[in-house]
Design an enzyme around this catalytic site. Structure first.
Site, PDB file in Angstrom:
ATOM      1  N   CYS A 170       0.849  -1.222   0.049  1.00 16.43           N
ATOM      2  CA  CYS A 170       0.202  -0.192  -0.062  1.00 16.43           C
ATOM      3  C   CYS A 170       0.845   1.205   0.023  1.00 16.43           C
ATOM      4  O   CYS A 170       2.011   1.195   0.411  1.00 16.43           O
ATOM      5  CB  CYS A 170      -0.936   0.005   1.144  1.00 16.43           C
ATOM      6  SG  CYS A 170      -1.823  -1.463   1.246  1.00 16.43           S
TER       7      CYS A 170
ATOM      8  N   ARG B  12       5.024  -0.262  -6.283  1.00 13.18           N
ATOM      9  CA  ARG B  12       5.047  -1.064  -4.989  1.00 13.18           C
ATOM     10  C   ARG B  12       3.971  -2.086  -5.053  1.00 13.18           C
ATOM     11  O   ARG B  12       4.095  -3.082  -4.354  1.00 13.18           O
ATOM     12  CB  ARG B  12       4.741  -0.109  -3.957  1.00 13.18           C
ATOM     13  CG  ARG B  12       5.818   0.836  -3.439  1.00 13.18           C
ATOM     14  CD  ARG B  12       5.386   1.951  -2.569  1.00 13.18           C
ATOM     15  NE  ARG B  12       5.002   1.160  -1.332  1.00 13.18           N
ATOM     16  CZ  ARG B  12       6.008   1.326  -0.328  1.00 13.18           C
ATOM     17  NH1 ARG B  12       6.964   1.768  -0.266  1.00 13.18           N
ATOM     18  NH2 ARG B  12       5.583   0.689   0.983  1.00 13.18           N
TER      19      ARG B  12
ATOM     20  N   TRP C 196      -3.104  -2.781  -1.354  1.00 14.30           N
ATOM     21  CA  TRP C 196      -2.707  -4.035  -1.825  1.00 14.30           C
ATOM     22  C   TRP C 196      -3.599  -4.999  -0.720  1.00 14.30           C
ATOM     23  O   TRP C 196      -3.403  -4.872   0.536  1.00 14.30           O
ATOM     24  CB  TRP C 196      -1.344  -4.081  -1.754  1.00 14.30           C
ATOM     25  CG  TRP C 196      -0.826  -5.465  -2.143  1.00 14.30           C
ATOM     26  CD1 TRP C 196      -0.779  -5.864  -3.368  1.00 14.30           C
ATOM     27  CD2 TRP C 196      -0.488  -6.730  -1.082  1.00 14.30           C
ATOM     28  NE1 TRP C 196      -0.160  -7.296  -3.402  1.00 14.30           N
ATOM     29  CE2 TRP C 196      -0.144  -7.669  -2.363  1.00 14.30           C
ATOM     30  CE3 TRP C 196      -0.637  -7.054  -0.055  1.00 14.30           C
ATOM     31  CZ2 TRP C 196       0.486  -8.972  -1.987  1.00 14.30           C
ATOM     32  CZ3 TRP C 196       0.069  -8.140   0.356  1.00 14.30           C
ATOM     33  CH2 TRP C 196       0.302  -9.033  -0.483  1.00 14.30           C
TER      34      TRP C 196
ATOM     35  N   ASN D 272      -1.668   1.882   6.056  1.00 13.30           N
ATOM     36  CA  ASN D 272      -0.788   0.879   5.449  1.00 13.30           C
ATOM     37  C   ASN D 272      -0.408   0.072   6.638  1.00 13.30           C
ATOM     38  O   ASN D 272      -0.269   0.477   7.809  1.00 13.30           O
ATOM     39  CB  ASN D 272       0.757   1.505   4.951  1.00 13.30           C
ATOM     40  CG  ASN D 272       0.313   2.238   3.718  1.00 13.30           C
ATOM     41  OD1 ASN D 272      -0.558   2.324   3.032  1.00 13.30           O
ATOM     42  ND2 ASN D 272       1.647   2.808   3.096  1.00 13.30           N
ATOM     43  N   GLY D 273      -0.578  -1.304   6.594  1.00  9.83           N
ATOM     44  CA  GLY D 273      -0.260  -2.321   7.697  1.00  9.83           C
ATOM     45  C   GLY D 273      -1.410  -3.042   8.044  1.00  9.83           C
ATOM     46  O   GLY D 273      -2.264  -3.098   7.346  1.00  9.83           O
TER      47      GLY D 273
ATOM     48  N   GLU E  27      17.567 -17.754  -7.867  1.00  9.96           N
ATOM     49  CA  GLU E  27      17.347 -16.364  -7.984  1.00  9.96           C
ATOM     50  C   GLU E  27      16.404 -16.432  -9.695  1.00  9.96           C
ATOM     51  O   GLU E  27      15.682 -15.642  -9.796  1.00  9.96           O
ATOM     52  CB  GLU E  27      18.467 -15.689  -7.935  1.00  9.96           C
ATOM     53  CG  GLU E  27      18.134 -14.097  -8.305  1.00  9.96           C
ATOM     54  CD  GLU E  27      17.060 -13.311  -7.660  1.00  9.96           C
ATOM     55  OE1 GLU E  27      16.540 -13.829  -6.454  1.00  9.96           O
ATOM     56  OE2 GLU E  27      16.798 -12.227  -8.146  1.00  9.96           O
TER      57      GLU E  27
ATOM     58  N   LYS F 249      12.947 -15.223 -10.486  1.00 12.72           N
ATOM     59  CA  LYS F 249      12.799 -14.003 -11.431  1.00 12.72           C
ATOM     60  C   LYS F 249      11.522 -14.462 -12.593  1.00 12.72           C
ATOM     61  O   LYS F 249      10.658 -13.719 -13.010  1.00 12.72           O
ATOM     62  CB  LYS F 249      14.067 -13.547 -12.485  1.00 12.72           C
ATOM     63  CG  LYS F 249      14.997 -12.878 -11.551  1.00 12.72           C
ATOM     64  CD  LYS F 249      14.699 -11.635 -11.135  1.00 12.72           C
ATOM     65  CE  LYS F 249      13.814 -11.061 -10.034  1.00 12.72           C
ATOM     66  NZ  LYS F 249      14.598 -11.015  -8.690  1.00 12.72           N
TER      67      LYS F 249
ATOM     68  N   GLU G 186       8.076 -14.859 -11.104  1.00 13.66           N
ATOM     69  CA  GLU G 186       7.184 -13.742 -10.741  1.00 13.66           C
ATOM     70  C   GLU G 186       6.899 -12.955 -11.869  1.00 13.66           C
ATOM     71  O   GLU G 186       5.834 -12.249 -11.714  1.00 13.66           O
ATOM     72  CB  GLU G 186       8.204 -12.869  -9.394  1.00 13.66           C
ATOM     73  CG  GLU G 186       9.225 -12.245  -9.833  1.00 13.66           C
ATOM     74  CD  GLU G 186       9.864 -11.476  -8.670  1.00 13.66           C
ATOM     75  OE1 GLU G 186       9.193 -10.935  -7.690  1.00 13.66           O
ATOM     76  OE2 GLU G 186      11.096 -11.522  -8.513  1.00 13.66           O
TER      77      GLU G 186
ATOM     78  N   HIS H 288      17.782 -37.628  -7.700  1.00 14.07           N
ATOM     79  CA  HIS H 288      16.878 -37.823  -6.645  1.00 14.07           C
ATOM     80  C   HIS H 288      15.413 -37.510  -6.548  1.00 14.07           C
ATOM     81  O   HIS H 288      14.690 -37.504  -5.796  1.00 14.07           O
ATOM     82  CB  HIS H 288      17.603 -37.222  -5.346  1.00 14.07           C
ATOM     83  CG  HIS H 288      18.925 -37.522  -5.224  1.00 14.07           C
ATOM     84  ND1 HIS H 288      19.314 -38.827  -4.825  1.00 14.07           N
ATOM     85  CD2 HIS H 288      20.034 -37.034  -5.673  1.00 14.07           C
ATOM     86  CE1 HIS H 288      20.803 -39.168  -4.990  1.00 14.07           C
ATOM     87  NE2 HIS H 288      21.031 -37.917  -5.238  1.00 14.07           N
TER      88      HIS H 288
ATOM     89  N   LYS I  84       6.067  -4.433  -4.099  1.00 19.26           N
ATOM     90  CA  LYS I  84       7.740  -4.139  -3.992  1.00 19.26           C
ATOM     91  C   LYS I  84       8.279  -4.428  -2.726  1.00 19.26           C
ATOM     92  O   LYS I  84       9.222  -4.869  -2.551  1.00 19.26           O
ATOM     93  CB  LYS I  84       7.864  -2.957  -4.567  1.00 19.26           C
ATOM     94  CG  LYS I  84       9.480  -2.495  -4.648  1.00 19.26           C
ATOM     95  CD  LYS I  84      10.190  -3.079  -5.687  1.00 19.26           C
ATOM     96  CE  LYS I  84      11.725  -2.892  -5.550  1.00 19.26           C
ATOM     97  NZ  LYS I  84      12.276  -4.136  -6.292  1.00 19.26           N
TER      98      LYS I  84
END
Ligand code: AGP
Length: 611
Positions: free
Chosen positions: A2, A27, A75, A100-101, A484, A488, A491, A507, A606
């Protein structure tokens, strides 16, 4: 996550609020809204699901004009991403709040407020704040007094801003667990959750600290700390980072940020390298004394930053001989941790505001660690403020949700840490530090060479356009690089991607391999190369298509089902930094081919400032 923007001025502030929201779009959010005090109709709002452009269109057809306002990108956490759940939230059409939160005791408060006669118009936790504030205004008519009473009843995390129809000369704000910054102007002042949102109106900022409450008028900013005492917070002039505001010649922020890596790696090294040694004081004046006592390292981080920590584990153990553990912050913070004596706690974070990483640092302080070091990209972040030592990465603002330049600069910082610890403790082999210092100086050039492979990687990306699953393989310190790479790809292209240490292939994951599952491998020329080649034979024998990013000297050959991309040669210790570049480019071009929202992928934020 947010975003908050607020403004009080003599001019109409609606355009300032909208521009601020646009600057916070990176964000991640799913709805947006604005509330403005208008001279004719009091506090009015517009809210829309979707992009800020939808809100902008709504305001174009039904404008709001005023000198005081608050705005928000949401968000969703409590309640679906709908217009009725979008902020600002109102109480009795006179109080407006953005937040926010997460308010953890919102259910108890909601029941209490319902009992007092308040009707709820949303499913959010935020709406309780609006009603609670309205309730306190009945006995404490001054807005800031009512806010002080309100926050005393909130459990959880918040950065919040509020306005009240009866007091159109002020905007109030409170911070606990979610950052807020005041932008200082001449005869006008602003508020935001990130100073990037206000860069178009000011370059002077005042950061609220944990527990602060602020009252902002056109002429004055008043702040009270968590004990209710009036305090002054330092104002800082911010010059850096103007380059973040636009994409320049690039189609996406992500591509721009990938290409910035030679420069920001150079900046991260600046002033930290001596002739043949790392300058240990770069970590702070007490670093050498503290490092001398370190016998173990515990790294904690999330996502991409966690992968950087995993690479560092290989470096710390193999180069400096220091035992190292790495853990994701959301696990570390909730388990009983046994701390070895003389362990340095290292947190890694681009934003420095990631809720789990911050909570892990706060827990660590109770657990008897030797001290704490933050490797972070934001100098004014909570993580930096709360750690004993800091090494700032100099990546500049990262706008793309997918972390790129933050990762490579974190790796550089972690290599500096490895060499510094080894130097102070005398555990490095002779000549290693001088060699790596020299190689670090050459690294920006090597990264430039890897970026020149852009066109080649773009062609390789076509192999992935119709695929649904991929496997990334690496061995040693390249295993976290493979992780990584997989992160990438998933996402931003939404293709399922998994990473495995190549030796684990037989395995289990080998069962997945067929012609529809491309296997991406990073293969520098090191002592594990021959073993890696055998692993890749196992893939080819099952009809799996291979994409190999390999050192030119590693003698991998193109052939049916095997696509080899030759990489510039680099000393093995720095290979994880170099080999990250083609994997970033690969995921970028696959996402472009798939037409996804590269800079703001679905469902992601973000900066993850809630648990
Ligand atoms: C990376 O591409 C992600 N966006 C994400 O994993 C990120 O690295 C993670 O949320 C940690 O963020 P931080 O570095 O700001 O703490």
């Amino acid at each position: 996550m947010c975003g908050i923007v607020g403004a009080i001025a003599e001019r109409n502030i609606t355009a300032i609020l909208l521009e601020g929201l646009k600057r916070l779009e990176y964000r991640g959010y799913d709805s947006a809204g604005v509330a403005v005090y208008t001279n004719t109709d009091g506090v009015q709002r517009r809210r829309r699901v979707g992009k800020v452009s939808e809100l902008e269109a709504a305001l174009a057809s039904d404008p709001l004009v005023g000198q005081l306002g608050i705005a928000h990108t949401r968000w969703a956490t409590h309640g679906a991403p709908t217009e009725r759940n979008a902020h600002p939230h109102f109480s009795s059409d006179t109080v407006a709040v953005v937040h926010n939160g997460i308010i953890e005791n919102h259910e108890v408060l909601r029941e209490r407020l319902k009992g007092m006669g308040y009707a709820f118009a949303s499913d959010t936790d935020t709406e309780v704040i609006a009603h609670l504030l309205h309730h306190h205004l009945k006995t404490l008519p001054d807005l800031v007094d009512a806010l002080k009473a309100t926050v005393k009843e909130l459990h959880g995390a918040y950065g919040l801003a509020a306005i009240h129809q009866a007091q159109p000369d002020r905007l109030v704000a409170a911070r606990s667990g979610s950052p807020l910054v005041i932008g200082l102007g001449l005869g006008e002042n602003f508020l935001a959750s990130d100073q990037l949102a206000l860069r178009q109106v000011t370059d002077r900022f005042m950061y609220l600290e944990e527990g602060d409450i602020a009252q902002i008028t056109r002429e004055k900013v008043s702040i009270w700390n968590s004990d209710g005492q009036p305090v002054q917070r330092e104002s800082v002039q911010y010059h850096e980072g103007a380059e973040a505001a636009d994409k320049g010649e690039f189609r996406h922020f992500m591509l721009k940020e990938i290409h910035e890596q030679p420069r920001v790696v150079q900046r991260t090294l600046e002033g930290r390298l001596g002739q043949e040694q790392v300058l240990v004081q770069a970590f702070g004046p007490q670093a050498a004394e503290l490092f001398a006592k370190v016998r173990n390292v515990q790294i904690v981080a999330c996502g991409t930053s966690y992968h950087a920590g995993m690479v560092a584990r290989y470096w710390l153990e193999s180069l400096a001989g220091i035992p190292c553990q790495v853990e994701v912050a959301s696990e570390f913070r909730y388990r009983r941790v046994v701390v070895q004596p003389d362990t340095l706690f290292v947190s890694i974070s681009q934003s420095g505001e990631t809720a789990d990483t911050l909570a892990a640092l706060r827990n660590a302080k109770e657990l008897g660690f030797l001290g704490s070091l933050a490797i972070c990209n934001v100098g004014i972040s909570s993580l930096v403020r709360e750690s004993d030592l800091t090494l700032l990465t100099q990546a500049g603002p990262e706008i793309g949700v997918a972390s790129t330049k933050a990762f490579t600069t974190q790796l550089v910082a972690l290599m500096l840490l490895t060499l510094s610890l080894g130097q102070v403790k005398g555990t490095l082999e002779a000549g290693v530090e001088a060699e790596l210092v020299e190689e670090l100086r050459r690294l920006p050039t090597r990264l430039g060479e890897a970026l020149a492979m852009d066109g080649t990687v773009e062609k390789v990306a076509q192999l992935f356009a119709e695929k649904h699953h991929t496997l990334f393989l690496g061995r040693g310190a390249q295993f976290p690089v493979a992780m990584e790479g997989a992160l990438k790809l998933k996402e931003i292209s939404y293709i399922h991607a998994e990473a495995y240490p190549a030796g684990e292939l037989k395995h289990g994951p080998l069962a997945l391999v067929d012609k529809d599952m491309p296997v991406v491998t990073v293969a520098p020329n090191n002592e594990l190369l021959e073993k890696l080649k055998s692993n890749l034979q196992e893939v080819r024998a099952r009809g799996g298509e291979l994409i190999v990013f390999a050192d030119a000297q590693a003698e991998f050959r193109d052939g049916p089902g095997t696509h080899v991309v030759a990489m510039p040669h680099i000393v093995d210790a720095l290979a994880p930094i170099l080999y990250t570049i083609p994997l970033q480019l690969l995921s970028y071009y696959v996402a472009v081919l798939k037409g996804t929202d590269v800079d703001q992928p679905r469902n992601l934020a973000k900066s993850v400032t809630v648990e």
